[in-house]
Design a protein around this motif. Sequence first.
Motif, short mmCIF file in Angstrom:
data_model
loop_
_atom_site.label_atom_id
_atom_site.label_comp_id
_atom_site.label_asym_id
_atom_site.label_seq_id
_atom_site.Cartn_x
_atom_site.Cartn_y
_atom_site.Cartn_z
N CYS A 20 14.50 27.52 -6.87
CA CYS A 20 15.84 27.89 -6.39
C CYS A 20 16.11 29.38 -6.59
N ASP A 21 15.68 29.91 -7.74
CA ASP A 21 15.84 31.36 -7.98
C ASP A 21 15.07 32.17 -6.94
N ALA A 22 13.86 31.70 -6.62
CA ALA A 22 13.04 32.41 -5.62
C ALA A 22 13.72 32.38 -4.26
N LEU A 23 14.34 31.25 -3.92
CA LEU A 23 15.02 31.14 -2.62
C LEU A 23 16.22 32.08 -2.54
N ASP A 24 16.84 32.36 -3.67
CA ASP A 24 18.02 33.22 -3.70
C ASP A 24 17.68 34.71 -3.76
N SER A 25 16.40 35.06 -3.90
CA SER A 25 16.05 36.47 -4.01
C SER A 25 16.29 37.17 -2.68
N SER A 26 16.65 38.43 -2.76
CA SER A 26 16.95 39.20 -1.55
C SER A 26 15.72 39.31 -0.64
N GLU A 27 14.53 39.36 -1.25
CA GLU A 27 13.30 39.46 -0.46
C GLU A 27 13.11 38.22 0.41
N VAL A 28 13.31 37.05 -0.19
CA VAL A 28 13.12 35.79 0.54
C VAL A 28 14.20 35.63 1.61
N VAL A 29 15.44 35.95 1.26
CA VAL A 29 16.53 35.83 2.24
C VAL A 29 16.28 36.78 3.41
N GLY A 30 15.91 38.03 3.11
CA GLY A 30 15.64 39.01 4.17
C GLY A 30 14.48 38.59 5.05
N LEU A 31 13.41 38.10 4.42
CA LEU A 31 12.23 37.69 5.19
C LEU A 31 12.54 36.48 6.06
N SER A 32 13.32 35.54 5.56
CA SER A 32 13.66 34.37 6.37
C SER A 32 14.53 34.76 7.56
N ILE A 33 15.46 35.70 7.37
CA ILE A 33 16.29 36.18 8.47
C ILE A 33 15.42 36.91 9.51
N LEU A 34 14.51 37.76 9.02
CA LEU A 34 13.63 38.50 9.92
C LEU A 34 12.76 37.54 10.73
N LYS A 35 12.17 36.54 10.08
CA LYS A 35 11.32 35.58 10.79
C LYS A 35 12.12 34.79 11.83
N LYS A 36 13.35 34.45 11.48
CA LYS A 36 14.20 33.70 12.41
C LYS A 36 14.51 34.56 13.64
N LYS A 37 14.78 35.85 13.41
CA LYS A 37 15.07 36.77 14.53
C LYS A 37 13.83 36.98 15.40
N LEU A 38 12.67 37.16 14.76
CA LEU A 38 11.45 37.44 15.51
C LEU A 38 10.92 36.23 16.26
N TYR A 39 10.93 35.05 15.61
CA TYR A 39 10.26 33.88 16.18
C TYR A 39 11.20 32.79 16.66
N GLY A 40 12.49 32.90 16.37
CA GLY A 40 13.44 31.89 16.84
C GLY A 40 13.12 30.50 16.29
N GLU A 41 13.07 29.53 17.20
CA GLU A 41 12.84 28.13 16.79
C GLU A 41 11.36 27.78 16.64
N HIS A 42 10.48 28.71 16.94
CA HIS A 42 9.05 28.47 16.76
C HIS A 42 8.76 28.20 15.28
N PRO A 43 7.73 27.40 14.97
CA PRO A 43 7.40 27.12 13.55
C PRO A 43 7.22 28.37 12.70
N TYR A 44 6.78 29.50 13.31
CA TYR A 44 6.65 30.74 12.55
C TYR A 44 8.01 31.24 12.06
N GLY A 45 9.07 30.82 12.73
CA GLY A 45 10.42 31.23 12.36
C GLY A 45 10.95 30.52 11.13
N LYS A 46 10.28 29.46 10.72
CA LYS A 46 10.69 28.73 9.53
C LYS A 46 9.98 29.32 8.33
N PHE A 47 10.75 29.79 7.37
CA PHE A 47 10.14 30.44 6.21
C PHE A 47 9.64 29.41 5.21
N ILE A 48 10.39 28.34 5.03
CA ILE A 48 10.00 27.33 4.04
C ILE A 48 9.90 25.98 4.70
#
Length: 194
Positions: A166-194
């Motif tokens: 849970c701490d790892a999920l709340d880190s700014s790095e993970v949040v930023g990376l998940s937002i970036l992946k969602k923007k880049l890949y949308g609904e594609h499986p690559y867009g899902k960080f976890i």
Amino acid sequence: FDSEFLNTIKRSNKIKKNNSKKKTAEWVSKITSKNIDKIDLPVFIEKVFKNDLCVISSCDLKSNKIEIIIDLKGKHWHEDKETSGALNILYEMISEGTNRLKGSKFQKELDRLAIELDVAPGQISVTCLPDVFNEAILLIYEMISDPELSLESFNRIKEQVLAEFCDALDSSEVVGLSILKKKLYGEHPYGKFI
């Protein structure tokens, strides 16, 4: 994200790569045929036993310690969705103690012998001095073959692993990376960080 932001990231990565390449090039340029024989590379010896256990060893006479790395077949990438995290819990549990040396007694024995132990899914690393090598091997054997594995230890470690996750999920790095992946890949499986 706008294109300016993405271009800034690209430029930053290019600078890092160029600096790394430049340092490597400088180091390589200093090697000449006259000094190449002065580089002491370790010599590795491989021994395969009848039970397919492969031991690779090397000797460094400058170091006054022994490092043992036990690489096991049970790695975290063998887990499926239903058992994800189970190996983390198991490896934490086996490093907690044995049926003979429970809990803090196991840790005190490691400390008394100045043995450094690092346990992770699929790998056990041990560092010790040569004069306690036999005791270190026996402790590691006992840890693997006769771990304590108590229910209270399981529940405590499970809570720790969940809290770390849970701490790892709340880190700014993970949040930023998940937002970036969602923007880049949308609904594609690559867009899902976890």
